[in-house]
Design an enzyme around this catalytic site. Structure first.
Site, PDB file in Angstrom:
ATOM      1  N   GLU A  15      82.606  95.839  57.399  1.00 47.44           N
ATOM      2  CA  GLU A  15      83.298  95.199  58.512  1.00 47.44           C
ATOM      3  C   GLU A  15      84.501  94.438  57.950  1.00 47.44           C
ATOM      4  O   GLU A  15      84.348  93.542  57.123  1.00 47.44           O
ATOM      5  CB  GLU A  15      82.356  94.230  59.237  1.00 47.44           C
ATOM      6  CG  GLU A  15      81.056  94.849  59.737  1.00 47.44           C
ATOM      7  CD  GLU A  15      81.210  95.587  61.062  1.00 47.44           C
ATOM      8  OE1 GLU A  15      82.274  95.447  61.692  1.00 47.44           O
ATOM      9  OE2 GLU A  15      80.261  96.293  61.464  1.00 47.44           O
TER      10      GLU A  15
ATOM     11  N   GLU B 177      81.232 146.289  69.712  1.00 47.98           N
ATOM     12  CA  GLU B 177      80.515 146.887  70.844  1.00 47.98           C
ATOM     13  C   GLU B 177      81.390 148.031  71.365  1.00 47.98           C
ATOM     14  O   GLU B 177      82.517 147.798  71.809  1.00 47.98           O
ATOM     15  CB  GLU B 177      80.289 145.849  71.939  1.00 47.98           C
ATOM     16  CG  GLU B 177      79.541 144.601  71.477  1.00 47.98           C
ATOM     17  CD  GLU B 177      78.042 144.790  71.456  1.00 47.98           C
ATOM     18  OE1 GLU B 177      77.569 145.825  71.983  1.00 47.98           O
ATOM     19  OE2 GLU B 177      77.341 143.905  70.930  1.00 47.98           O
TER      20      GLU B 177
END
Length: 1012
Positions: free
Chosen positions: A774, A316
């Site tokens: 698990e 810009e």
């Protein structure tokens, strides 16, 4: 005395510098550029200037059009380099082939005009100083520079000078009022789906300016680029958008550090940008991440980075978008930007460059993948095997892979970037995998040898799952330290220690950050850790998604070292690491664990979550993945099978579903999802705590279902995988721990429903099959008990990932070009879940033993089915697909009379050619007939010569004399005319339609083809 001498020396040097800067020639050139900037240049004047300069500097400059705007204006582009060579000349000079290509694009928004004029001035400045200025001469001789002053000429012509911000699309957009910097493909917006199931191409529905620039970017091989805008003064770098387009969200790219460096370079060299005090906005160092500033979906800079080798930032240049030129604004802006423009172009010489060649034939390999360790953004080699990879200074491990070749890695490449005109030269010579003419990457011998290795690995896994478990484990060496809990800092230190100790088989990288900005570290263990090897499966383990479930975290840290210390010492581990690429993430929730680690008392059991279970935002990460809505299969024989609803495509990535989800995804979840999508994982394990069981999909259940179980299409395969872990665990398979489970396995929903779990998402959205494991009833056991947990799980961790050798594997190729095909859907008949091929055309389909029919499908190709494929209980079965392209020209209904005539003529020509060829192959008969014909022709020629000699003596020349050439009187109007208009030669007889071919990407104003 010395003071006077010093002053004299300073005065002499100063006067010398002033004389150089103020030389009459340089002043004249600078003045010429300033004179150019007295006013703006509209399209007609721009066209005239560029063609005039191209004619005046024809050895180093040429002008061409990338395409046309909506109203037909050319997207004029100047190409400058020294010398300007043809492609044939380039091929004879390695230095020319290795010139990086750089591009500037300005005026994408028609009312943002400063960039447009800066580009015009830059072109003139480079041309004027191409010989007199050493720096510019060097830049032109080492860089291919392309400059497009206006991508939106229609918008510029509609804009008004002196209007700083129109606050509308009038002038900003193109003639159709479309913002071109929102018109590029977005990674989070799907392409249009047609009713027949096919997908529109990348260019569908876009503006002509966008299409032209997209094709240009994809056709050329730019290394570095910048896009010039107005409205602020800042250098913005990718990413410009994020998945949810939320404000103030940093869009971090894999090359974030590099982008910040090149953006900072421009801002620093700019006279005001780095001061970050313009336009009422504050930007540290004059730079900003695009998405952090504001979200831009469909922007050009992201398209460059995601779809090509180019690195682009957005600049810009002024607070006022279209300031008046009358007050010397353009001259001031030129002074502000001149040095920054030159310095930024020099950044195209950062990093490494070179050639990737076949080690045997020495020919270049295009399409090879260049991967720098730790940066998840590969680039590809181009024509002749040339490549460029921008890198920051430091030691880099660089790996090259190409279909049909063995990967090659060069370690500790020292990139200094000291030479501003040339990147470090780094060539690679790749060894071919196969030496036959088969289209397959893998020869029959390779398939057989891989089968042998897979059989061996399968045998080891079977031993771990029965009474021979201890025999296998006794041959392996354990890490020589007592297991302890690692907090985040000590875990990172341990991982880096292992990476440094075993650099040839490990690679450490991060997939993102947690809420509290802790890195989500992943260690790869493989003989080629930096790259995917075609035909080699990839697996992953994830631990600690719940921060209080700590056993998996510590087991995975131990498992990494376990693999490393036994590699090269043990047959099982060596073959496993050589033939499977293993990714291990010890913790997905480092914030939660840090909290739990500091507690003195830890909650126990599945129904007593600890304080660290959740992440820093108090979110359960295993409930935060996109929810999978299920429905039952309508087939009567499979009415107990559930599949994702039809608006969820389990064979595709469907990022649009993720983007449009109303659910907020945590950064840890987003990182894991992105990771799962970009890597071709085949098998995964997600380690938890609170029970002792292997839990398989689905975790969710069909709404109002009458059954507890939620079976997936691969229910039997998932049971096989879950049993591999439970039976290799000395206790899990018994199923008599804190919660009773038959065989130590369970269907997720049959245990309890989890909506938004990771394993269901992985199965529905990727080609990965994941099981939740698990590891024990106690979530956070005492540190003294970690050794027993490790002893129980180390064999199971090995046995589980070894299951990846089962099922079906193979490749999909284009039958004509032999190029591997990515995105091919592999469908097993009778199963509603598909997998897809990866970028090298390889695929893996885990499935239980049996006989199957398998179909491969891809848009644009005819499907191919392999029937009665036998899948055994050990090595996976190798299957290769060679897909034929769909040829619409074969459809007689679509052929007109001309097409039919061309086809019939072509057929007749081929028939005649074949007959002549067959005749010539009969050598004896051919030679006899040829000899007779030659003799007859010789006799005829001799007779003609004798006749002419006889006639010569009787010819009278007395009337006119002998005159070899008769003068022809021509009128000036009869002469062929060549006019030069605006630096171009125009031939009146040439058709005006010659340059109107919509299929032609480039149209040169000099009638010179830009692309061979």
């Amino acid at each position: 005395m010395y003071i006077y001498l010093s002053l004299i020396t300073i005065l002499i040097c100063s006067s010398s510098i002033l004389c150089q800067r103020s030389s009459p020639l340089q002043v004249e050139k600078d003045t010429a550029v300033y004179d150019l900037l007295q006013n703006y240049h509209h399209y007609t004047e721009l066209d005239r200037l560029l063609n005039q300069w191209a004619a005046n500097y024809s050895k180093i400059a040429e002008v061409f059009s990338v395409g046309k705007s909506f109203t037909g204006r050319d997207l004029l582009t100047m190409h400058m380099t020294s010398p300007l060579t043809t492609d044939i000349e380039k091929e004879q000079d390695e230095n020319q082939l290795l010139k990086p290509k750089f591009k500037w694009i300005a005026n994408m928004h028609g009312d943002e005009t400063i960039g447009r004029e800066m580009m015009i001035a830059l072109i003139y400045h480079l041309l004027l100083n191409s010989q007199s200025n050493t720096r510019i001469a060097r830049l032109l001789s080492t860089t291919d520079i392309y400059i497009m002053p206006s991508m939106n000429p229609d918008g510029f012509e509609s804009s008004a000078e002196g209007v700083c911000d129109s606050r509308s699309l009038h002038g900003r957009g193109n003639t159709k009022n479309i913002d071109l910097n929102r018109d590029f493909p977005s990674p989070f917006t799907p392409l249009k789906q047609w009713k027949n199931g096919s997908t529109a191409d990348l260019f569908y529905g876009r503006q002509p300016e966008t299409i032209a620039v997209m094709k240009w970017i994809l056709k050329e091989n730019f290394v570095l680029s910048a896009n010039l805008h107005g409205g602020s003064v800042v250098a913005s770098y990718p990413y410009d958008e994020t998945a949810y387009h939320t404000a103030n969200t940093y869009g971090e790219s894999p090359d974030d550090s590099l982008f910040r460096y090149i953006a900072r370079t421009y801002a620093t060299k700019h006279l005001t940008m780095s001061k970050s005090d313009g336009c009422g906005e504050k930007f540290a160092e004059g730079i900003t991440n695009g998405a952090k500033w504001y979200d831009v979906p469909g922007g050009m800079q992201d398209f460059n980075y995601l779809h090509s080798n180019a690195f682009e930032i957005t600049l810009e240049l002024s607070c006022c978008k279209y300031p008046s030129a009358g007050d010397g604004t353009l001259k001031t802006e030129w002074d502000n930007n001149r040095e920054a423009l030159l310095a930024y172009m020099e950044m195209s010489h950062l990093g490494v460059k070179g050639f990737i060649r076949d080690a045997e034939t020495r020919t270049g390999i295009s399409g090879a993948l260049i991967q720098a360790e730790g940066i998840l953004h590969p680039i590809r080699s181009v024509k002749h095997g040339a490549y460029w990879r921008l890198l920051l200074p430091g030691l880099h491990n660089i790996t090259i892979t190409a279909a049909g070749y063995l990967p090659q890695t060069k370690f500790n490449v020292n990139v200094t970037n000291e030479n501003s005109t040339s990147a470090l030269r780094l060539d690679f010579n790749l060894q071919p995998i196969a030496h036959n003419t088969s289209s397959s990457t893998t020869t029959t011998k390779d398939v057989s040898s891989t089968n042998d290795v897979y059989n061996l690995l399968s045998n080891y896994a079977d031993k771990l799952m029965n009474n021979s478990r201890d025999d296998v484990l006794k041959a392996l060496v354990d890490p020589q330290y007592k297991p302890v809990y690692h907090n985040y800092q000590s875990m990172v230190e341990k991982l880096k220690e292992l990476n440094n100790k075993y650099p040839n088989i490990t690679s450490l990288y991060t997939i993102g950050k947690s809420n509290e900005q802790r890195d989500l570290w992943v260690m790869i263990v493989s003989d080629q850790p930096l790259t995917h090897e075609p035909g080699e499966p990839e697996v992953k383990y994830i631990g600690n998604i719940h921060g209080d479930e700590s056993v998996g975290r510590e087991c995975l840290i131990l498992f990494i070292e376990y693999l490393c210390i036994n590699y090269g010492q043990n047959e099982y581990i060596t073959h496993l690491v050589n033939n499977v690429r293993i990714h291990i993430m010890p913790t997905m929730n480092p914030d939660g664990f840090e909290y739990e680690y500091k507690q003195t008392v830890h909650a126990q059991g599945i129904h007593a979550p600890g304080q660290g279970r959740l992440n820093a935002n108090k979110i359960d990460l295993n409930r935060n993945f996109p929810k999978i809505e299920l429905e039952h299969v309508t087939n009567e024989n499979q009415n107990d099978i559930a599949i994702p609803k039809q608006n969820v495509d389990n064979g595709g990535y469907r990022l649009d579903k993720l983007t449009n989800s109303e659910q907020h995804l945590e950064p840890e979840v987003r990182a894991a999802m992105h990771w799962s999508i970009i890597y071709p994982f085949v098998l995964s394990g997600n380690l938890h705590g609170g029970a002792l069981v292997a839990n398989y999909p689905y975790d969710n259940r069909v709404v109002d279902s009458s059954t507890k179980e939620s079976k997936s299409p691969d229910d039997k395969t998932f049971q096989m995988l879950a049993k591999a872990y439970s039976h290799a665990h000395p206790k899990m398979y018994k199923g008599d721990s804190c919660i009773k489970f038959n065989d130590g396995i369970t269907n997720g929903a049959a245990w309890y429903v989890v909506d938004g779990g990771m394993q269901d998402w992985s199965y529905a959205y990727t080609s990965d099959m994941e099981v939740t494991i698990e590891l024990g009833c106690t979530k956070y056991p005492d540190e003294a008990d970690l050794k027993s947990y490790w002893d129980d799980n180390k064999g199971a961790l090995l046995a589980y990932i070894t299951q990846v050798v089962h099922g079906i594997r193979g490749f999909a190729f284009d039958s004509k070009t032999k190029i591997p095909l990515s995105g091919v859907v592999i469908h097993v008949h009778g199963n509603q879940h598909n997998v897809t091929t990866y970028r090298d055309g390889d695929f893996f389909r885990l499935i239980t033993p049996g006989v199957y029919d398998i179909t491969a499908e891809r848009i644009g190709y005819q499907s191919e089915t392999k029937q009665n494929i036998l899948v055994g209980s050990q090595s996976s079965t190798y299957v290769e697909f060679k897909l034929k392209r769909k040829d619409s020209s074969n459809d007689s209904d679509k052929q007109g009379p001309f097409s039919t005539f061309v086809d019939s003529t072509s057929t007749n020509i081929k028939t005649i050619y074949r007959q002549v060829k067959e005749f010539v192959l009969y050598r004896t008969l051919f030679l006899i007939i040829s000899g007779i014909c030659a003799l007859v022709l010789a006799i005829i020629f001799a007779m003609v010569v004798i006749y002419l000699k006889c006639c010569q003596g009787s010819t009278s020349r007395s009337h006119t004399g002998f005159q070899r050439y008769e003068p022809l009187v021509q009128d000036e109007n009869d002469l062929p005319r060549i006019e030069r208009v605006q630096g171009r030669k125009n031939h009146p007889m040439a058709s005006d339609s010659d340059d109107e071919d919509n299929e032609t990407l480039f149209s040169s104003k000099m009638n010179k083809s830009m692309i061979p």
